[in-house]
Design a protein around this motif. Structure first.
Motif, PDB file in Angstrom:
ATOM      1  N   ARG A 103     -10.930  -2.672 -10.258  1.00  0.00           N
ATOM      2  CA  ARG A 103      -9.788  -3.480 -10.727  1.00  0.00           C
ATOM      3  C   ARG A 103     -10.277  -4.748 -11.429  1.00  0.00           C
ATOM      4  NH1 ARG A 103      -7.025  -6.788  -6.237  1.00  0.00           N
ATOM      5  NH2 ARG A 103      -9.086  -7.744  -6.520  1.00  0.00           N
ATOM      6  N   ASP A 104     -11.280  -5.408 -10.854  1.00  0.00           N
ATOM      7  CA  ASP A 104     -11.778  -6.655 -11.441  1.00  0.00           C
ATOM      8  C   ASP A 104     -12.437  -6.416 -12.792  1.00  0.00           C
ATOM      9  OD1 ASP A 104     -10.829  -7.952  -9.228  1.00  0.00           O
ATOM     10  OD2 ASP A 104     -12.791  -8.154  -8.239  1.00  0.00           O
ATOM     11  N   ILE A 156     -11.705  -2.429  -5.533  1.00  0.00           N
ATOM     12  CA  ILE A 156     -11.522  -3.831  -5.904  1.00  0.00           C
ATOM     13  C   ILE A 156     -12.406  -4.187  -7.096  1.00  0.00           C
ATOM     14  CG2 ILE A 156     -11.859  -6.208  -5.118  1.00  0.00           C
ATOM     15  CD1 ILE A 156     -11.114  -5.176  -2.286  1.00  0.00           C
ATOM     16  N   GLU A 157     -13.648  -3.699  -7.081  1.00  0.00           N
ATOM     17  CA  GLU A 157     -14.551  -3.979  -8.197  1.00  0.00           C
ATOM     18  C   GLU A 157     -14.042  -3.341  -9.491  1.00  0.00           C
ATOM     19  OE1 GLU A 157     -19.245  -3.586  -9.566  1.00  0.00           O
ATOM     20  OE2 GLU A 157     -18.575  -2.641  -7.711  1.00  0.00           O
ATOM     21  N   TYR A 189       0.796  -1.227   0.000  1.00  0.00           N
ATOM     22  CA  TYR A 189       0.000   0.000   0.000  1.00  0.00           C
ATOM     23  C   TYR A 189       0.830   1.279   0.000  1.00  0.00           C
ATOM     24  CZ  TYR A 189       0.845  -0.124   5.098  1.00  0.00           C
ATOM     25  OH  TYR A 189       1.420  -0.179   6.338  1.00  0.00           O
ATOM     26  N   LYS A 192      -3.786   2.332  -5.135  1.00  0.00           N
ATOM     27  CA  LYS A 192      -3.025   1.143  -4.738  1.00  0.00           C
ATOM     28  C   LYS A 192      -3.356   0.748  -3.302  1.00  0.00           C
ATOM     29  CE  LYS A 192       1.766  -0.520  -4.437  1.00  0.00           C
ATOM     30  NZ  LYS A 192       3.191  -0.140  -4.642  1.00  0.00           N
ATOM     31  N   ARG A 195      -6.075   1.630  -1.636  1.00  0.00           N
ATOM     32  CA  ARG A 195      -7.498   1.320  -1.519  1.00  0.00           C
ATOM     33  C   ARG A 195      -7.818  -0.127  -1.886  1.00  0.00           C
ATOM     34  NH1 ARG A 195     -10.331   5.550  -5.241  1.00  0.00           N
ATOM     35  NH2 ARG A 195     -12.115   4.182  -4.804  1.00  0.00           N
ATOM     36  N   LEU A 196      -6.969  -0.742  -2.692  1.00  0.00           N
ATOM     37  CA  LEU A 196      -7.217  -2.124  -3.107  1.00  0.00           C
ATOM     38  C   LEU A 196      -7.195  -3.102  -1.934  1.00  0.00           C
ATOM     39  CD1 LEU A 196      -5.209  -2.306  -6.449  1.00  0.00           C
ATOM     40  CD2 LEU A 196      -7.692  -2.400  -6.182  1.00  0.00           C
ATOM     41  N   LEU A 197      -6.665  -2.690  -0.802  1.00  0.00           N
ATOM     42  CA  LEU A 197      -6.620  -3.568   0.363  1.00  0.00           C
ATOM     43  C   LEU A 197      -7.847  -3.443   1.255  1.00  0.00           C
ATOM     44  CD1 LEU A 197      -2.871  -3.231   1.393  1.00  0.00           C
ATOM     45  CD2 LEU A 197      -3.981  -5.187   0.310  1.00  0.00           C
ATOM     46  N   TRP A 198      -8.683  -2.396   1.024  1.00  0.00           N
ATOM     47  CA  TRP A 198      -9.814  -2.233   1.939  1.00  0.00           C
ATOM     48  C   TRP A 198     -11.072  -1.668   1.286  1.00  0.00           C
ATOM     49  CZ3 TRP A 198     -11.569   2.796   2.344  1.00  0.00           C
ATOM     50  CH2 TRP A 198     -10.689   3.804   1.942  1.00  0.00           C
ATOM     51  N   ASP A 199     -10.988  -1.119   0.098  1.00  0.00           N
ATOM     52  CA  ASP A 199     -12.114  -0.435  -0.533  1.00  0.00           C
ATOM     53  C   ASP A 199     -12.775  -1.341  -1.573  1.00  0.00           C
ATOM     54  OD1 ASP A 199     -13.896   1.221  -1.800  1.00  0.00           O
ATOM     55  OD2 ASP A 199     -12.497   2.859  -2.124  1.00  0.00           O
ATOM     56  N   GLU A 200     -14.027  -1.752  -1.317  1.00  0.00           N
ATOM     57  CA  GLU A 200     -14.727  -2.667  -2.221  1.00  0.00           C
ATOM     58  C   GLU A 200     -14.932  -2.062  -3.607  1.00  0.00           C
ATOM     59  OE1 GLU A 200     -18.329  -3.999  -0.448  1.00  0.00           O
ATOM     60  OE2 GLU A 200     -17.327  -5.080   1.186  1.00  0.00           O
TER      61      GLU A 200
END
Length: 286
Positions: A128-129, A125-126, A28, A115, A117-122
């Motif tokens: 990125r997916d 993450i969405e 992070y 970067k 936020r990818l560890l805690w922000d849904e």
């Protein structure tokens, strides 16, 4: 006092910690900017040196905030730095604290914020997916992105806010048309393609759009876009107009109406609603 003797949630007075004991979590933390370190070292002053914010996790000191200050101290030959010690349960909690510290205090690069936020922000993450499903990787470093990668995190999130399907189709079309060329995946191109798709979502045909764009290069599309520059309009608008021109060339039927490109906001229905209907076989099929 040993590291693991600190109580959870307690705020301690400043302690001086050996820089060799402080770890940096690349999951992070932003990349180290040695240019900043070297320039700041020329005017190093302890009176301007804020304490590092350290997390005590798994018996180790982790720099939640202050990685560059740690590097600065090492660069000028200091062995210990002042630190405020806190205890966080998880790596994700540290990442969220890193995000909050930097957003609330000073401007961060979009990629560095994302970067973490990818560890805690849904939502992150969405996003990125969705990008991965479209064949695009978010390139969250300062280095030039390779093929099928983009650094345009802010543009990607702007498009996502207008519809997840719009984001996926925008990136998919650009990748398929230009073989993942990073020049066609910057913020202007992402904004421009999303603008085009949003205006023509109910009538455009991918089997016409992608082959026609594939016959162009990013350079040739930019030359065409130069013919459609309008005062007060963005470069993204010019690109969207270029996509329209390329789509319509040599078409006698099924041409897309130019008047839809003119309003400042799209005049058609919401993109995700139309696309969902088309994928269920309602209206013009994809």
């Amino acid at each position: 006092m040993r590291v693991d003797e600190h109580n959870k949630g307690a705020l301690f007075k400043v302690e001086w910690i050996d820089v060799n004991l402080i770890r940096i979590d690349p999951a992070y933390q932003r990349p180290l900017n040695m240019t900043w370190v070297r320039e700041t070292a020329k005017r190093f002053d302890w009176r301007l040196f804020d304490p590092l914010n350290l997390s005590i996790r798994d018996g180790c000191y982790w720099a939640v905030d202050g990685g560059h200050r740690k590097a600065l101290a090492e660069f000028v030959g200091e062995t210990h730095v002042p630190c405020i010690l806190r205890q966080y349960e998880t790596q994700a909690a540290e990442a969220e604290a890193f995000h909050d510290h930097n957003v609330n205090r000073r401007r961060m690069e979009a990629a560095a914020r994302f970067k973490g936020r990818l560890l805690w922000d849904e939502k992150a993450i969405e996003i990125r997916d969705i990008c991965l499903r479209a064949g695009v990787r978010l390139w969250l470093t300062s280095k030039n992105p390779p093929a099928y990668s983009t650094q345009a995190v802010s543009a990607v999130e702007r498009v996502y806010n207008r519809g997840s399907s719009l984001l996926e189709d925008t990136l998919s079309v650009l990748c398929a048309s230009f073989n993942g060329d990073p020049a066609a995946l910057n913020y202007v191109w992402i904004d421009g393609m999303s603008m085009f798709l949003e205006r023509y979502c109910d009538i455009y045909k991918p089997d016409i759009l992608v082959p026609k764009l594939s016959g162009e290069t990013p350079a040739s599309v930019k030359r065409i876009a130069g013919n459609y520059y309008v005062d007060g309009r963005s470069s993204s608008f010019s690109l969207a107009y270029a996509f329209l021109a390329i789509y319509n060339v040599r078409l006698r039927t099924n041409r897309l109406p130019e008047e839809r490109m003119l309003p400042s906001k799209h005049v058609g229905p919401r993109y995700d609603t139309v696309i969902a209907a088309r994928r269920k076989g309602i209206g013009v099929p994809l």
